[in-house]
Design a protein around this motif. Sequence first.
Motif, PDB file in Angstrom:
ATOM      1  N   UNK A 300       0.838  -1.199   0.000  1.00  0.00           N
ATOM      2  CA  UNK A 300       0.000   0.000   0.000  1.00  0.00           C
ATOM      3  C   UNK A 300       0.873   1.249   0.000  1.00  0.00           C
ATOM      4  N   UNK A 301       1.964   1.194   0.738  1.00  0.00           N
ATOM      5  CA  UNK A 301       2.907   2.312   0.750  1.00  0.00           C
ATOM      6  C   UNK A 301       3.455   2.548  -0.659  1.00  0.00           C
ATOM      7  N   UNK A 302       3.789   1.471  -1.357  1.00  0.00           N
ATOM      8  CA  UNK A 302       4.255   1.592  -2.741  1.00  0.00           C
ATOM      9  C   UNK A 302       3.188   2.240  -3.613  1.00  0.00           C
ATOM     10  N   UNK A 303       1.932   1.914  -3.368  1.00  0.00           N
ATOM     11  CA  UNK A 303       0.822   2.500  -4.105  1.00  0.00           C
ATOM     12  C   UNK A 303       0.784   4.012  -3.906  1.00  0.00           C
ATOM     13  N   UNK A 304       0.901   4.466  -2.659  1.00  0.00           N
ATOM     14  CA  UNK A 304       0.867   5.902  -2.370  1.00  0.00           C
ATOM     15  C   UNK A 304       2.058   6.626  -3.002  1.00  0.00           C
ATOM     16  N   UNK A 305       3.240   6.086  -2.809  1.00  0.00           N
ATOM     17  CA  UNK A 305       4.446   6.743  -3.310  1.00  0.00           C
ATOM     18  C   UNK A 305       4.440   6.838  -4.835  1.00  0.00           C
ATOM     19  N   UNK A 306       3.938   5.797  -5.488  1.00  0.00           N
ATOM     20  CA  UNK A 306       3.909   5.806  -6.947  1.00  0.00           C
ATOM     21  C   UNK A 306       2.953   6.850  -7.499  1.00  0.00           C
ATOM     22  N   UNK A 307       2.013   7.298  -6.683  1.00  0.00           N
ATOM     23  CA  UNK A 307       1.046   8.311  -7.110  1.00  0.00           C
ATOM     24  C   UNK A 307       1.462   9.719  -6.696  1.00  0.00           C
ATOM     25  N   UNK A 308       2.670   9.846  -6.137  1.00  0.00           N
ATOM     26  CA  UNK A 308       3.182  11.172  -5.813  1.00  0.00           C
ATOM     27  C   UNK A 308       2.927  11.654  -4.406  1.00  0.00           C
ATOM     28  N   UNK A 309       2.493  10.762  -3.515  1.00  0.00           N
ATOM     29  CA  UNK A 309       2.287  11.152  -2.123  1.00  0.00           C
ATOM     30  C   UNK A 309       3.614  10.966  -1.374  1.00  0.00           C
ATOM     31  N   UNK A 310       4.457  11.986  -1.469  1.00  0.00           N
ATOM     32  CA  UNK A 310       5.833  11.877  -0.982  1.00  0.00           C
ATOM     33  C   UNK A 310       5.948  11.842   0.537  1.00  0.00           C
ATOM     34  N   UNK A 311       4.882  12.231   1.234  1.00  0.00           N
ATOM     35  CA  UNK A 311       4.912  12.214   2.696  1.00  0.00           C
ATOM     36  C   UNK A 311       4.199  10.983   3.258  1.00  0.00           C
ATOM     37  N   UNK A 312       4.291   9.881   2.536  1.00  0.00           N
ATOM     38  CA  UNK A 312       3.737   8.608   2.994  1.00  0.00           C
ATOM     39  C   UNK A 312       4.847   7.769   3.611  1.00  0.00           C
ATOM     40  N   UNK A 313       4.557   7.172   4.768  1.00  0.00           N
ATOM     41  CA  UNK A 313       5.535   6.320   5.444  1.00  0.00           C
ATOM     42  C   UNK A 313       4.867   5.025   5.877  1.00  0.00           C
ATOM     43  N   UNK A 314       5.690   4.002   6.093  1.00  0.00           N
ATOM     44  CA  UNK A 314       5.163   2.690   6.457  1.00  0.00           C
ATOM     45  C   UNK A 314       5.566   2.253   7.848  1.00  0.00           C
ATOM     46  N   UNK A 315       4.633   1.633   8.525  1.00  0.00           N
ATOM     47  CA  UNK A 315       4.884   1.024   9.839  1.00  0.00           C
ATOM     48  C   UNK A 315       4.843  -0.486   9.638  1.00  0.00           C
ATOM     49  N   UNK A 316       5.918  -0.998   9.054  1.00  0.00           N
ATOM     50  CA  UNK A 316       5.973  -2.387   8.632  1.00  0.00           C
ATOM     51  C   UNK A 316       5.945  -3.331   9.841  1.00  0.00           C
ATOM     52  N   UNK A 317       5.337  -4.485   9.650  1.00  0.00           N
ATOM     53  CA  UNK A 317       5.214  -5.546  10.678  1.00  0.00           C
ATOM     54  C   UNK A 317       4.269  -5.179  11.811  1.00  0.00           C
ATOM     55  N   UNK A 318       3.450  -4.154  11.621  1.00  0.00           N
ATOM     56  CA  UNK A 318       2.524  -3.758  12.690  1.00  0.00           C
ATOM     57  C   UNK A 318       1.550  -4.872  13.054  1.00  0.00           C
TER      58      UNK A 318
END
Length: 345
Positions: A300-318
């Motif tokens: 999902x993070x990859x989805x956001x970043x690919x659309x130009x949402x540069x302030x997206x971050x991931x909390x992996x393994x939550x």
Amino acid sequence: MYTLRDLDVDVIIVHGPAGCGFMASRMLEETGVRVVTTAMKNDDLIFGGSESLISTLRIAEEKFRPTVMAVVGTCSSMIIGEDMESAIRQSGVSAKAFAVDCNGCMDNNTEGAIRAIDSAYRAGLISIEEKLRQSMLMTAATEMEMRSGMASRDYLSPVKGPTKLLVCRKIARSLKDGKKIACVMLAKKELAYRFSDIFLALKDAQSALGGKLFFIGNLRTDVGLPRIRGYAKTIIDEMSKKGVRLNDVVGGLDEYAIIGQTMREKVDAFEPDLTIIVGIPHGYPGYSTNDILITDQPRQLANYLSKGYDFAVGEISSHSMVMNTKNIIPLETGDTLREVIKEFV
């Protein structure tokens, strides 16, 4: 199986080969649900596996003394047309037991959850109103993912995303400048135990730097399946003890797919300079490239970043972190913000 957990089922019997319960049981048993399989063999695929199921039901009742048991179908048992309800009756177990007629070859992944809800209704665990509500929510969740989530793309390679320093400095700078920040939590079920930490971290930051905050989250304690309501109450109580209260509560932890527009209207009335959306940001309509998006899904993070949402971050393994918790678990973003505060004081 996760829906059965939310219904407070004590034991889940997976009617299939031993491997079918491998990954699911490791996660679910962290929450107190016992997961076993009937360990179907090659001969069972030819002659039927009802005897294995009957035996497993009796062993599970003797070993775990459950109040409620559920039998879940798999590709193996459903392809050969196993009558799981008949096997349950023949087993003679005293616990309330029911079957979920599902398998891994169905269409959308919410279909199994809907079948679990239907079976729970027939077993008398929930009302007709809750059955219809849950089916509506599952359908809405599928539509949301197809419209703007991971299911809207053919393939997404998982990413870890950018460092959290960028977004945390953006937050701290905004507070230091006296700006207004809205924080929206659209969390899915138990993941709220982690995402709600952003409220605590922002409150710490405001205490040190100033600024204005507006908190809104889907933490109603009076809707949803039993375990889901419990999550919301526990989180609300812990935040309250730490001096943090939401300005508004919209929807329960299973309503993330249908409440985004209502949340948006309430946030717009606050007129924030910066909006932070945690959990399932694509459930919030009209989010912009200036907003901070926090998700737990690397794809999902990859989805956001690919659309130009540069302030997206991931909390992996939550997801693995929250399975057996009873307390709010710190976010990496929250801890980073707590450290960044020192740069701006």
